[in-house]
Design an enzyme around this catalytic site. Sequence first.
Site, mmCIF file in Angstrom:
data_model
loop_
_atom_site.group_PDB
_atom_site.id
_atom_site.type_symbol
_atom_site.label_atom_id
_atom_site.label_comp_id
_atom_site.label_asym_id
_atom_site.label_seq_id
_atom_site.Cartn_x
_atom_site.Cartn_y
_atom_site.Cartn_z
ATOM 1 N N ASP A 191 0.861 -1.167 0.000
ATOM 2 C CA ASP A 191 0.000 0.000 0.000
ATOM 3 C C ASP A 191 0.909 1.232 0.000
ATOM 4 O O ASP A 191 2.070 1.164 0.402
ATOM 5 C CB ASP A 191 -0.910 -0.035 1.225
ATOM 6 C CG ASP A 191 -2.079 0.934 1.071
ATOM 7 O OD1 ASP A 191 -2.181 1.590 0.012
ATOM 8 O OD2 ASP A 191 -2.883 1.023 2.007
ATOM 9 N N SER A 192 0.342 2.357 -0.437
ATOM 10 C CA SER A 192 1.153 3.569 -0.597
ATOM 11 C C SER A 192 1.460 4.242 0.731
ATOM 12 O O SER A 192 2.360 5.057 0.824
ATOM 13 C CB SER A 192 0.403 4.560 -1.477
ATOM 14 O OG SER A 192 -0.742 5.035 -0.774
ATOM 15 N N GLY A 193 0.663 3.933 1.750
ATOM 16 C CA GLY A 193 0.796 4.641 3.020
ATOM 17 C C GLY A 193 -0.197 5.771 3.152
ATOM 18 O O GLY A 193 -0.377 6.332 4.241
ATOM 19 N N GLY A 194 -0.867 6.133 2.051
ATOM 20 C CA GLY A 194 -1.830 7.233 2.094
ATOM 21 C C GLY A 194 -2.961 6.981 3.078
ATOM 22 O O GLY A 194 -3.321 7.852 3.873
ATOM 23 N N PHE A 195 -3.492 5.782 3.052
ATOM 24 C CA PHE A 195 -4.613 5.459 3.953
ATOM 25 C C PHE A 195 -4.229 5.704 5.407
ATOM 26 O O PHE A 195 -4.982 6.292 6.177
ATOM 27 C CB PHE A 195 -5.043 4.000 3.750
ATOM 28 C CG PHE A 195 -6.150 3.579 4.657
ATOM 29 C CD1 PHE A 195 -7.483 3.831 4.327
ATOM 30 C CD2 PHE A 195 -5.888 2.947 5.869
ATOM 31 C CE1 PHE A 195 -8.518 3.458 5.179
ATOM 32 C CE2 PHE A 195 -6.916 2.579 6.721
ATOM 33 C CZ PHE A 195 -8.231 2.833 6.373
ATOM 34 N N ASP B 121 -3.565 8.224 -3.080
ATOM 35 C CA ASP B 121 -4.907 8.757 -3.307
ATOM 36 C C ASP B 121 -5.339 9.492 -2.050
ATOM 37 O O ASP B 121 -4.652 9.444 -1.032
ATOM 38 C CB ASP B 121 -5.892 7.644 -3.654
ATOM 39 C CG ASP B 121 -6.081 6.682 -2.492
ATOM 40 O OD1 ASP B 121 -5.154 6.572 -1.653
ATOM 41 O OD2 ASP B 121 -7.135 6.037 -2.406
ATOM 42 N N GLN C 181 -11.902 6.256 -5.723
ATOM 43 C CA GLN C 181 -12.611 6.703 -4.520
ATOM 44 C C GLN C 181 -14.063 7.048 -4.887
ATOM 45 O O GLN C 181 -14.523 6.694 -5.957
ATOM 46 C CB GLN C 181 -11.894 7.917 -3.906
ATOM 47 C CG GLN C 181 -10.538 7.580 -3.286
ATOM 48 C CD GLN C 181 -10.663 6.758 -2.007
ATOM 49 O OE1 GLN C 181 -11.743 6.657 -1.411
ATOM 50 N NE2 GLN C 181 -9.561 6.136 -1.594
ATOM 51 N N GLY D 167 -11.453 3.379 -0.011
ATOM 52 C CA GLY D 167 -12.495 4.117 0.697
ATOM 53 C C GLY D 167 -13.749 3.312 0.955
ATOM 54 O O GLY D 167 -14.834 3.873 1.127
ATOM 55 N N ASP E 38 -7.628 -7.677 0.680
ATOM 56 C CA ASP E 38 -6.693 -7.867 1.797
ATOM 57 C C ASP E 38 -7.398 -7.438 3.066
ATOM 58 O O ASP E 38 -8.268 -6.552 3.043
ATOM 59 C CB ASP E 38 -5.448 -6.991 1.630
ATOM 60 C CG ASP E 38 -5.759 -5.525 1.907
ATOM 61 O OD1 ASP E 38 -6.335 -4.862 1.028
ATOM 62 O OD2 ASP E 38 -5.462 -5.045 3.021
ATOM 63 N N CYS F 54 -11.093 -29.415 9.285
ATOM 64 C CA CYS F 54 -10.038 -28.526 8.784
ATOM 65 C C CYS F 54 -8.701 -29.263 8.814
ATOM 66 O O CYS F 54 -8.422 -30.035 9.723
ATOM 67 C CB CYS F 54 -9.976 -27.265 9.656
ATOM 68 S SG CYS F 54 -8.672 -26.110 9.166
ATOM 69 N N CYS G 111 -5.690 -27.601 8.580
ATOM 70 C CA CYS G 111 -4.583 -26.678 8.864
ATOM 71 C C CYS G 111 -3.703 -27.273 9.958
ATOM 72 O O CYS G 111 -4.084 -28.213 10.651
ATOM 73 C CB CYS G 111 -5.117 -25.302 9.274
ATOM 74 S SG CYS G 111 -5.538 -25.157 11.027
ATOM 75 N N CYS H 256 -5.381 -27.441 13.446
ATOM 76 C CA CYS H 256 -6.458 -28.438 13.594
ATOM 77 C C CYS H 256 -5.935 -29.862 13.457
ATOM 78 O O CYS H 256 -6.513 -30.781 14.026
ATOM 79 C CB CYS H 256 -7.567 -28.166 12.580
ATOM 80 S SG CYS H 256 -8.516 -26.674 12.977
ATOM 81 N N HIS I 197 -4.668 -20.921 11.471
ATOM 82 C CA HIS I 197 -6.018 -21.449 11.230
ATOM 83 C C HIS I 197 -6.888 -20.424 10.496
ATOM 84 O O HIS I 197 -7.560 -20.747 9.523
ATOM 85 C CB HIS I 197 -6.708 -21.845 12.539
ATOM 86 C CG HIS I 197 -8.138 -22.209 12.305
ATOM 87 N ND1 HIS I 197 -8.534 -23.445 11.859
ATOM 88 C CD2 HIS I 197 -9.278 -21.456 12.362
ATOM 89 C CE1 HIS I 197 -9.838 -23.460 11.669
ATOM 90 N NE2 HIS I 197 -10.322 -22.269 11.975
#
Lengths: 427, 427
Positions: free
Chosen positions: A114-118, A168, A213, A240, A290, A328, A330, A333, A359
């Site tokens: 990510d750009s870091g803007g958020f 952004d 956005q 956003g 994500d 499961c 994993c 489990c 898990h």
Amino acid sequence: MTEIPRVEPRAGLSCETPGLAPRPPGSFEVLAQAGPARAGRLWTAHGPIDTPCFMPVGTYGAVKGLDPDDLRACGSQIILGNSYHLGHRPGSARVAGLGGLHAMIAWDRPILTDSGGFQVFSLRGLQKLDDAGVDYQTHFDGSRHRLTPESVLRTQAKLGSDICMILDHCPPGDASPTQMRAAVDRSTRWARQAIDLKSGILAPHQLCFGIVQGGTDHALRRQHLAELAALPFDGLALGGLSVGEPIPEMHATLAEIGPQMPQDRPRYVMGIGTPFDLLAAVRAGIDMFDCVMPSRHARNGQLFTFAGRLNIRHSRFRDDPAPIDAACTCRACRSHSRAYLRHLHEQNDPLYGRLATIHNIFFFHQWVGALRGALHSGHFFRTAAAFSSIITDHYLKEVKPASGKRPAATTPPAPGPGPDDSGAASC
Amino acid sequence: MTEIPRVEPRAGLSCETPGLAPRPPGSFEVLAQAGPARAGRLWTAHGPIDTPCFMPVGTYGAVKGLDPDDLRACGSQIILGNSYHLGHRPGSARVAGLGGLHAMIAWDRPILTDSGGFQVFSLRGLQKLDDAGVDYQTHFDGSRHRLTPESVLRTQAKLGSDICMILDHCPPGDASPTQMRAAVDRSTRWARQAIDLKSGILAPHQLCFGIVQGGTDHALRRQHLAELAALPFDGLALGGLSVGEPIPEMHATLAEIGPQMPQDRPRYVMGIGTPFDLLAAVRAGIDMFDCVMPSRHARNGQLFTFAGRLNIRHSRFRDDPAPIDAACTCRACRSHSRAYLRHLHEQNDPLYGRLATIHNIFFFHQWVGALRGALHSGHFFRTAAAFSSIITDHYLKEVKPASGKRPAATTPPAPGPGPDDSGAASC
């Protein structure tokens, strides 16, 4: 009872398939469709990603407590890093000096940053916006810095990520229409600058995604989408969302905008989400998502299953010899009981966090992997309907209040993260 | 420069050798000797242990942050649990209900459990001794309980450990000769009770070790040893070492008493120690030792190498692309740089603790494994001399004070653990 279409998350992944002829970074094929939903394959310099794909978040260069082998065993194809965090700790020049983020963390599959803007826009009161960028004070030490469309690309060039996000302007969920429109206009200007600058800054193999956005204003979203789709980004993201707006509005925006995003490029929704959100996103034709939810919830004792979420801290698990989910496969489990996991949690043993995170990430990859598999096998609508039933039967009921109403679909998301978190609010 | 006789810790271990004909629990063979030092093999219901053997400590049923696969990859043959901690959290009946400690923690190799006596005697002011046992208040919640020679066996029967320790009276390092003698007499009485009781309490496959006290008073140690050697214990331990006495006195006691312990039974020194202590113990003919040092030091940033200890928190490692130890083949060193480990430590990422603990335990197994291998190959004295040089060159120098004297051999050990720790003081 709903039939659960389980899959082994890593089975059949392109990144697990030896001998697959590599294609140039940025190559994207849609391989199967069902209505707006689609399954595809995106190539990066570190190999392919089968979509739809959930991406675990490794803010500082590690999905907390997990090593690369753990992630591969869970079926993770790509992970996220965050330029805001990594740019300050340990610093992008330092990461570059160690051979880039892949070398530093010993992960040979794709990384999206990510750009870091958020994060910077979530530092309310510590940032000052102008037309060319944003000044901010870090939450680390109060030092002053500036983000610009250029600086975020320079940081990501040093990190060496496979997929870079542009700067952004992500306004808060309660922004006024005027503020929202201004943010969109600014974001478009910054996107154009990023396009002009990127070939001089990023390595040729680094992909660059634009971010759309517009909140839940569909007309504004469409306008911004049209402006960004006209630019030669390798993929487009919806930003956003999941920042405090009602969930039905968020899902309606996904359903409206997702199918209108360019068919021939990957589509990414940033910072979602719950299994419910992921289902809505896949149905809307989204390819990538994500969220810190599986890892953060794991640490808090919340474990995901196809029969709903369980809180391992509950005393009823004290003597429970069953695994989190009997079906499961994993690592947690396969070997361990709920009783032992609860005991480790009570003792603050870090082994708890690792097993629980494994898990939950495994579950998220199963969830999305089953939808992907169903797209390939032509059973998507049936599988999506089964998953809808699971949500209704097991997840929406969990937040049922005493009044007897079932308000999950209108309940605001869980409290948002602080500025030091990489996910969006509902994560 | 000292040649470092490196070994792969798991290479050639009996527990890694398929097809080895099992022998009855308690069978012990001495396979090689060099002076008092010896290499042997002890059989338990969960397989063989090649001695000399370092045993990592999993107080609550986990070596903090590590899972069974991690331990196997490190070359751990046996781990420790603690009856005091497990008896209260999650409770021995609960462990039994989950199928015993092995099933609960998914570890199929041997487990040794301490009786809990050491912890209870370290609860100063919260315990009251009489001839039949000791009353105490837990550090967990202040609840009142009682340990007796019988109760500690009952707890360990429920845990299902392979090697059970009896209740002894471990006086503090500064106890008077009168107190020391009283503790020895009481411990002998309790040992005789344990022998009388054990066949009615422990399962036939559970081994039972006696514990020799007597501080650094060699005559008292010899007397107690004679009393306990006359009883049919499966092995004998030296307790009450590394509890605050000067290190040279502790090493002298090892050198004096170790060779006098029964030849035909395994010999265990509880709660040691540093690489220096382990070398002294192996030279004295000791077969088994346990200590929280590798795991606790790892969490505190202290990493062991054949060139001394390094503190990963130091800023000089910020940009260091080298692994902790370039010649080490542990999971951490194979994949990760000092710079990345330092970054993870700075970010409080639990992945740091796991990788660092893996490295340190791997080092301890290498250290003891090299001594064991040298005994088998007939090069013990040469290897022990090389290890002495490493200690002198790299470990004793580290605590050199400004005055220029080299006092390590008379420096008191590091501050001891609280009552909730399973190791002895220098660990």
